[in-house]
Scaffold this motif. Structure first.
Motif, PDB file in Angstrom:
ATOM      1  N   TYR A   1     -20.473   5.662   2.069  1.00  0.00           N
ATOM      2  CA  TYR A   1     -21.722   5.769   1.316  1.00  0.00           C
ATOM      3  C   TYR A   1     -22.758   4.806   1.897  1.00  0.00           C
ATOM      4  CZ  TYR A   1     -18.849   8.431  -1.851  1.00  0.00           C
ATOM      5  OH  TYR A   1     -18.009   9.387  -2.361  1.00  0.00           O
ATOM      6  N   ALA A   2     -24.002   5.005   1.524  1.00  0.00           N
ATOM      7  CA  ALA A   2     -25.093   4.179   2.043  1.00  0.00           C
ATOM      8  C   ALA A   2     -24.824   2.702   1.776  1.00  0.00           C
ATOM      9  CB  ALA A   2     -26.413   4.604   1.404  1.00  0.00           C
ATOM     10  N   ALA A   3     -25.356   1.863   2.638  1.00  0.00           N
ATOM     11  CA  ALA A   3     -25.135   0.419   2.516  1.00  0.00           C
ATOM     12  C   ALA A   3     -26.055  -0.181   1.459  1.00  0.00           C
ATOM     13  CB  ALA A   3     -25.368  -0.262   3.859  1.00  0.00           C
ATOM     14  N   PHE A   4     -25.571  -1.251   0.834  1.00  0.00           N
ATOM     15  CA  PHE A   4     -26.376  -2.021  -0.112  1.00  0.00           C
ATOM     16  C   PHE A   4     -26.103  -3.496   0.132  1.00  0.00           C
ATOM     17  CE2 PHE A   4     -26.817  -4.399  -4.076  1.00  0.00           C
ATOM     18  CZ  PHE A   4     -28.114  -4.088  -4.430  1.00  0.00           C
ATOM     19  N   GLU A   5     -27.137  -4.233   0.569  1.00  0.00           N
ATOM     20  CA  GLU A   5     -27.020  -5.663   0.829  1.00  0.00           C
ATOM     21  C   GLU A   5     -25.812  -5.976   1.711  1.00  0.00           C
ATOM     22  OE1 GLU A   5     -29.043  -8.025   0.184  1.00  0.00           O
ATOM     23  OE2 GLU A   5     -30.420  -7.240  -1.318  1.00  0.00           O
ATOM     24  N   GLY A   6     -25.603  -5.160   2.744  1.00  0.00           N
ATOM     25  CA  GLY A   6     -24.514  -5.397   3.693  1.00  0.00           C
ATOM     26  C   GLY A   6     -23.182  -4.806   3.277  1.00  0.00           C
ATOM     27  N   PHE A   7     -23.041  -4.333   2.047  1.00  0.00           N
ATOM     28  CA  PHE A   7     -21.788  -3.757   1.556  1.00  0.00           C
ATOM     29  C   PHE A   7     -21.741  -2.255   1.837  1.00  0.00           C
ATOM     30  CE2 PHE A   7     -22.185  -7.564  -1.068  1.00  0.00           C
ATOM     31  CZ  PHE A   7     -20.895  -8.064  -1.060  1.00  0.00           C
ATOM     32  N   ARG A   8     -20.550  -1.752   2.159  1.00  0.00           N
ATOM     33  CA  ARG A   8     -20.316  -0.324   2.366  1.00  0.00           C
ATOM     34  C   ARG A   8     -19.175   0.142   1.467  1.00  0.00           C
ATOM     35  NH1 ARG A   8     -23.252   3.657   5.376  1.00  0.00           N
ATOM     36  NH2 ARG A   8     -24.395   2.540   6.996  1.00  0.00           N
ATOM     37  N   PRO A   9     -19.448   1.045   0.528  1.00  0.00           N
ATOM     38  CA  PRO A   9     -18.359   1.637  -0.251  1.00  0.00           C
ATOM     39  C   PRO A   9     -17.713   2.788   0.525  1.00  0.00           C
ATOM     40  CG  PRO A   9     -20.430   1.572  -1.492  1.00  0.00           C
ATOM     41  CD  PRO A   9     -20.759   1.357  -0.059  1.00  0.00           C
ATOM     42  N   VAL A  10     -16.416   2.948   0.350  1.00  0.00           N
ATOM     43  CA  VAL A  10     -15.658   4.057   0.937  1.00  0.00           C
ATOM     44  C   VAL A  10     -14.755   4.605  -0.167  1.00  0.00           C
ATOM     45  CG1 VAL A  10     -13.936   4.746   2.644  1.00  0.00           C
ATOM     46  CG2 VAL A  10     -15.686   3.067   3.250  1.00  0.00           C
ATOM     47  N   THR A  11     -14.752   5.932  -0.350  1.00  0.00           N
ATOM     48  CA  THR A  11     -13.847   6.538  -1.336  1.00  0.00           C
ATOM     49  C   THR A  11     -12.889   7.476  -0.634  1.00  0.00           C
ATOM     50  OG1 THR A  11     -15.231   8.454  -1.857  1.00  0.00           O
ATOM     51  CG2 THR A  11     -15.677   6.422  -3.083  1.00  0.00           C
ATOM     52  N   TYR A  12     -11.712   7.658  -1.248  1.00  0.00           N
ATOM     53  CA  TYR A  12     -10.658   8.479  -0.645  1.00  0.00           C
ATOM     54  C   TYR A  12      -9.665   8.865  -1.737  1.00  0.00           C
ATOM     55  CZ  TYR A  12      -9.159   3.607  -0.564  1.00  0.00           C
ATOM     56  OH  TYR A  12      -8.919   2.308  -0.912  1.00  0.00           O
ATOM     57  N   PRO A  13      -8.844   9.898  -1.491  1.00  0.00           N
ATOM     58  CA  PRO A  13      -7.863  10.296  -2.505  1.00  0.00           C
ATOM     59  C   PRO A  13      -6.788   9.226  -2.668  1.00  0.00           C
ATOM     60  CG  PRO A  13      -8.206  12.022  -0.863  1.00  0.00           C
ATOM     61  CD  PRO A  13      -8.841  10.790  -0.323  1.00  0.00           C
TER      62      PRO A  13
ATOM     63  N   THR B   1     -20.836 -16.511  -4.753  1.00  0.00           N
ATOM     64  CA  THR B   1     -21.101 -17.931  -4.941  1.00  0.00           C
ATOM     65  C   THR B   1     -21.731 -18.508  -3.681  1.00  0.00           C
ATOM     66  OG1 THR B   1     -18.937 -18.631  -4.118  1.00  0.00           O
ATOM     67  CG2 THR B   1     -19.098 -18.050  -6.461  1.00  0.00           C
ATOM     68  N   GLU B   2     -22.014 -19.795  -3.711  1.00  0.00           N
ATOM     69  CA  GLU B   2     -22.615 -20.459  -2.563  1.00  0.00           C
ATOM     70  C   GLU B   2     -21.738 -20.347  -1.319  1.00  0.00           C
ATOM     71  OE1 GLU B   2     -25.778 -22.105  -0.894  1.00  0.00           O
ATOM     72  OE2 GLU B   2     -25.687 -22.120  -3.081  1.00  0.00           O
ATOM     73  N   ASP B   3     -20.417 -20.334  -1.509  1.00  0.00           N
ATOM     74  CA  ASP B   3     -19.482 -20.336  -0.384  1.00  0.00           C
ATOM     75  C   ASP B   3     -18.892 -18.964  -0.071  1.00  0.00           C
ATOM     76  OD1 ASP B   3     -19.826 -23.108  -0.222  1.00  0.00           O
ATOM     77  OD2 ASP B   3     -18.234 -23.456  -1.707  1.00  0.00           O
ATOM     78  N   THR B   4     -19.272 -17.929  -0.799  1.00  0.00           N
ATOM     79  CA  THR B   4     -18.712 -16.605  -0.550  1.00  0.00           C
ATOM     80  C   THR B   4     -19.210 -16.065   0.791  1.00  0.00           C
ATOM     81  OG1 THR B   4     -18.713 -16.149  -2.926  1.00  0.00           O
ATOM     82  CG2 THR B   4     -18.465 -14.264  -1.452  1.00  0.00           C
ATOM     83  N   PRO B   5     -18.317 -15.727   1.737  1.00  0.00           N
ATOM     84  CA  PRO B   5     -18.757 -15.256   3.056  1.00  0.00           C
ATOM     85  C   PRO B   5     -19.654 -14.019   2.980  1.00  0.00           C
ATOM     86  CG  PRO B   5     -16.425 -15.801   3.094  1.00  0.00           C
ATOM     87  CD  PRO B   5     -16.838 -15.862   1.672  1.00  0.00           C
ATOM     88  N   GLU B   6     -19.392 -13.127   2.032  1.00  0.00           N
ATOM     89  CA  GLU B   6     -20.182 -11.900   1.933  1.00  0.00           C
ATOM     90  C   GLU B   6     -21.653 -12.166   1.604  1.00  0.00           C
ATOM     91  OE1 GLU B   6     -15.973 -10.455   1.041  1.00  0.00           O
ATOM     92  OE2 GLU B   6     -17.170 -12.260   0.722  1.00  0.00           O
ATOM     93  N   ARG B   7     -21.961 -13.289   0.975  1.00  0.00           N
ATOM     94  CA  ARG B   7     -23.349 -13.550   0.566  1.00  0.00           C
ATOM     95  C   ARG B   7     -24.270 -13.756   1.761  1.00  0.00           C
ATOM     96  NH1 ARG B   7     -27.173 -17.264  -1.340  1.00  0.00           N
ATOM     97  NH2 ARG B   7     -26.064 -19.052  -0.460  1.00  0.00           N
ATOM     98  N   ALA B   8     -23.725 -14.179   2.909  1.00  0.00           N
ATOM     99  CA  ALA B   8     -24.556 -14.472   4.077  1.00  0.00           C
ATOM    100  C   ALA B   8     -25.298 -13.236   4.570  1.00  0.00           C
ATOM    101  CB  ALA B   8     -23.700 -15.056   5.198  1.00  0.00           C
ATOM    102  N   ALA B   9     -24.738 -12.043   4.359  1.00  0.00           N
ATOM    103  CA  ALA B   9     -25.376 -10.807   4.822  1.00  0.00           C
ATOM    104  C   ALA B   9     -26.330 -10.224   3.791  1.00  0.00           C
ATOM    105  CB  ALA B   9     -24.305  -9.766   5.173  1.00  0.00           C
ATOM    106  N   THR B  10     -26.521 -10.908   2.677  1.00  0.00           N
ATOM    107  CA  THR B  10     -27.395 -10.399   1.617  1.00  0.00           C
ATOM    108  C   THR B  10     -28.655 -11.251   1.500  1.00  0.00           C
ATOM    109  OG1 THR B  10     -26.611 -11.745  -0.245  1.00  0.00           O
ATOM    110  CG2 THR B  10     -25.262  -9.840   0.376  1.00  0.00           C
ATOM    111  N   THR B  11     -29.577 -10.770   0.675  1.00  0.00           N
ATOM    112  CA  THR B  11     -30.770 -11.551   0.330  1.00  0.00           C
ATOM    113  C   THR B  11     -30.671 -12.081  -1.092  1.00  0.00           C
ATOM    114  OG1 THR B  11     -31.908  -9.556  -0.450  1.00  0.00           O
ATOM    115  CG2 THR B  11     -32.198 -10.158   1.870  1.00  0.00           C
ATOM    116  N   LEU B  12     -29.460 -12.104  -1.619  1.00  0.00           N
ATOM    117  CA  LEU B  12     -29.246 -12.445  -3.021  1.00  0.00           C
ATOM    118  C   LEU B  12     -28.966 -13.941  -3.188  1.00  0.00           C
ATOM    119  CD1 LEU B  12     -26.937  -9.414  -3.865  1.00  0.00           C
ATOM    120  CD2 LEU B  12     -29.373  -9.643  -4.374  1.00  0.00           C
ATOM    121  N   PRO B  13     -29.407 -14.517  -4.299  1.00  0.00           N
ATOM    122  CA  PRO B  13     -29.137 -15.940  -4.544  1.00  0.00           C
ATOM    123  C   PRO B  13     -27.680 -16.167  -4.929  1.00  0.00           C
ATOM    124  CG  PRO B  13     -30.265 -14.978  -6.429  1.00  0.00           C
ATOM    125  CD  PRO B  13     -30.232 -13.909  -5.367  1.00  0.00           C
ATOM    126  N   ALA B  14     -27.264 -17.406  -4.843  1.00  0.00           N
ATOM    127  CA  ALA B  14     -25.900 -17.755  -5.239  1.00  0.00           C
ATOM    128  C   ALA B  14     -25.679 -17.438  -6.713  1.00  0.00           C
ATOM    129  CB  ALA B  14     -25.649 -19.235  -4.973  1.00  0.00           C
TER     130      ALA B  14
END
Length: 252
Positions: free
Chosen positions: A155-167, A219-232
């Protein structure tokens, strides 16, 4: 009460949030209601200008045709009164009124679309911020669905995240779908397997009436946050809407 000039400035700002590139007003119900209120106030003001004559020699904002026979003429000792036509609204005014009506209709439609899924059932203050449609061209790492064949979707990306669905691994009709949400930049696939440098990479499967859901706190230390524009300390929830085949994103 706010001055008219203040209302005009606020109305212009809200219109930009509704129609300019990067418009974000659909995620702000209070701003939508305010825009509708100001559009109605602008229409009422125009209607009031047409029903009351201008004072103190000020020009009427509604254009009128010049009266025929502006100068009175004498005929057999009688004075002919000048004939006047009914006021005619300028084309620009009509366009403005039509545009205001279209704005209100569009925003009301946007609110309906945003609220297609029941949001925040526990009333904790979450807000729906996006709906992600399928993105067939995106290449999904096979490691994410190893042992599963067919009907795997990205599915389309959101703030660096990609959802994937499957059976799910359960066979048979009506088997629940599962979802994994990850950041491709943190995913490393090799012949021996894969590695993920983020904090969260867990599948979630639907169960009965409950859809597949993924929740993360950045959170401040969450690796995923670095690819976003979102605050801690921003919380995100991804929910798979199977009926519409979309992933709905909530922010809390």
């Amino acid at each position: 009460m706010p001055r008219i000039d203040d209302d005009d400035d606020e109305l212009a700002t809200l219109r930009r949030r509704a129609f300019a590139p990067g418009a974000d007003i659909s995620a702000d119900p209070a701003a939508v209601e305010r825009l509708i209120e100001l559009e109605q106030r602008a229409r009422d003001a125009l209607a009031g200008d047409k029903s009351h004559p201008p004072r103190g020699g000020e020009p009427d904002p509604v254009a009128v045709d010049a009266p025929d026979d502006a100068e009175a003429t004498e005929d057999d000792g009688e004075i002919a009164r000048p004939r006047r036509r009914m006021p005619r609204v300028r084309r620009s005014t009509a366009v403005l009124l039509a545009g205001a009506a279209l704005t209100v209709a569009t925003l009301l439609t946007a609110l309906v679309i945003v609220q297609r899924v029941q949001t925040d059932p526990l009333q904790v203050g979450a807000t729906q911020v996006a709906r992600l449609a399928p993105d067939p061209p995106f290449e999904i790492p096979t490691s994410l669905y190893r042992g599963i064949t067919g009907n795997v979707k990205a599915y389309a990306a959101f703030e660096g995240f990609r959802p994937v669905t499957y059976p799910s691994f359960r066979a048979g009709e009506g088997a629940a779908r599962c979802m994994t949400v990850y950041q491709p930049d943190l995913f490393d696939e090799s012949e021996d397997g894969y590695g993920y440098e983020g904090q969260f990479l867990l599948p979630s499967c639907a169960a009965g009436l409950f859809p597949a859901t993924f929740t993360i706190l950045l959170t401040e230390d969450t690796p995923e946050r670095a690819a976003t524009t979102l605050p801690a300390d921003t919380a995100l929830q991804f929910v798979y809407d199977e009926d519409l085949d979309e992933v709905v994103v909530f922010r809390g």
